[in-house]
Design an enzyme around this catalytic site. Sequence first.
Site, PDB file in Angstrom:
ATOM      1  N   HIS A 119       0.816  -1.218   0.000  1.00 53.51           N
ATOM      2  CA  HIS A 119       0.000   0.000   0.000  1.00 53.51           C
ATOM      3  C   HIS A 119       0.849   1.267   0.000  1.00 53.51           C
ATOM      4  O   HIS A 119       0.341   2.345  -0.291  1.00 53.51           O
ATOM      5  CB  HIS A 119      -0.982  -0.003   1.171  1.00 53.51           C
ATOM      6  CG  HIS A 119      -0.366   0.274   2.511  1.00 53.51           C
ATOM      7  ND1 HIS A 119      -0.068  -0.726   3.411  1.00 53.51           N
ATOM      8  CD2 HIS A 119      -0.009   1.428   3.113  1.00 53.51           C
ATOM      9  CE1 HIS A 119       0.435  -0.198   4.511  1.00 53.51           C
ATOM     10  NE2 HIS A 119       0.491   1.107   4.351  1.00 53.51           N
ATOM     11  N   ASP A 149       0.141  -7.654   1.522  1.00 49.82           N
ATOM     12  CA  ASP A 149       0.580  -6.258   1.598  1.00 49.82           C
ATOM     13  C   ASP A 149       2.096  -6.146   1.637  1.00 49.82           C
ATOM     14  O   ASP A 149       2.659  -5.322   2.358  1.00 49.82           O
ATOM     15  CB  ASP A 149      -0.030  -5.551   2.809  1.00 49.82           C
ATOM     16  CG  ASP A 149      -0.008  -4.024   2.657  1.00 49.82           C
ATOM     17  OD1 ASP A 149       0.200  -3.552   1.523  1.00 49.82           O
ATOM     18  OD2 ASP A 149      -0.175  -3.324   3.672  1.00 49.82           O
ATOM     19  N   SER A 223       4.767   2.378   8.031  1.00 52.43           N
ATOM     20  CA  SER A 223       4.373   1.258   7.177  1.00 52.43           C
ATOM     21  C   SER A 223       5.533   0.807   6.301  1.00 52.43           C
ATOM     22  O   SER A 223       6.153   1.612   5.606  1.00 52.43           O
ATOM     23  CB  SER A 223       3.193   1.656   6.290  1.00 52.43           C
ATOM     24  OG  SER A 223       2.033   1.848   7.061  1.00 52.43           O
TER      25      SER A 223
END
Length: 475
Positions: A119, A149, A223
């Site tokens: 993402h 992911d 992230s």
Amino acid sequence: MNATLTERVKKGRSAALLTVLILLVSLSPYPAWSLSVPESFSDIAAQAGPSVVNIRTEKTIRGGGRVFRNFGKSPFGNEDPFDFFEKFFGGDPQKEFRQRSLGSGFIINGEGYIVTNNHVIEGADEIQVRLNNDREYAADIVGRDPNTDIALIRIKSEDALPASKLGNSDDLKIGQWVVAIGNPFGLDHTVTAGIVSAKGRVIGSGPYDDFIQTDASINPGNSGGPLINMAGEVIGINTAIVASGQGIGFAVPINLARGIIDQLKTSGEVTRGWMGVAIQDITPEIAEYYGIQGKKGVLITEAFEGDPAAEAGIRPQDIIISVNGKPVETTRDLTRIIADISVGDKASIGVLRGHLKKSFEVTIAKRKDAPLSAKMQGKKRKDDLGIGVSELTPELTQRFNLPQTEGVIVTDVASESKGEKGGILPGDLIREVNHAPVRSVGDYRKAIRKVRSGEPVHLFIRRMNQGFLVIKIIR
């Protein structure tokens, strides 16, 4: 004399206690560095920090005004200015704008390969990577795996690049200290620390959920960054946070990521095994309905025509209990086991059909994701349970994108009826009534008529996107 003897006894006891403590520590399954609160995380940050990178991306968005609708209301107050364009100019302004985002990643070898979250880089037109020494490089996408992911990107540098040391996430213990490094809110190389609070977490992000839960702060911008143990090894990839969870974060275990990273590096994509079935866990109601002990196994809700399982003879309502002799207790077990089997290999599938155990040899194919959906409408005559049903005709099957299966369709449920209170919904496919197969409206009504007032009606149904359910209603 007595005092001297007492002192000797005390010293002897202290020495014996110290010896016991040393022995316990040496026999402990936990690494020595995980037994106490570290005095400082500086050495770990200094060791792991150089391989952690900041990632900046840009992508072009068309009709950008609509992005504000994702937040539930207009940022300009009650009056949405974009409604003005709809009313007077016939739609959203098709203006282009550049959307920027920040994330983190870590270098895994000297060739410039960097692991991050999918993402972080998905849809990016440009990817810029900044190292710990402030040097910046343009990066290319090597491969992505949205299901976990995970993404792999690469930069090219003439200088030697520092690489992270990968650990073993299977050895991770609950309560063990971990460190997260990243650039939350654009702040370069921020280090946060906490403990592992759980393992094997399922948060609904995909079919391969198996997250490490930690209270080490994983904020926006972290992230894709590494979760590191006290030996300076990467044991997870920081991925998600719970907005209302008071700092609860989740990381993909590095052992789960290893095979994915290798496939992305080799072929740019991830190939997983596929049987061609829709599945669900065994609920207490289904366990009671089938007489299953312990609620262990996976119920097949659909065996897709032409796919490996159906070709091998596996049918809906079969319960998978093993694969190649390995017990299967949950849908997570089955999904992971099949995903790890190479395409083209044969797997022995142990199945419970009724009260009989059977075995099927299935040739594993490449996984494909195809969502099932159905939309029902119309009304039919309702019975005293308040349930209206219709025949499942080929026309309805095609019109409403229903799977080819037997049963009758629930087309209407009366308000405040026994059916509504029991949980029946329009669109449900009724397959059995009290274990009696239902292939037509006549079968359904005949089975209902056999149930006396005050007796239970067990409806075995298939619900789109949920699988099989057993609903009990007292007539």
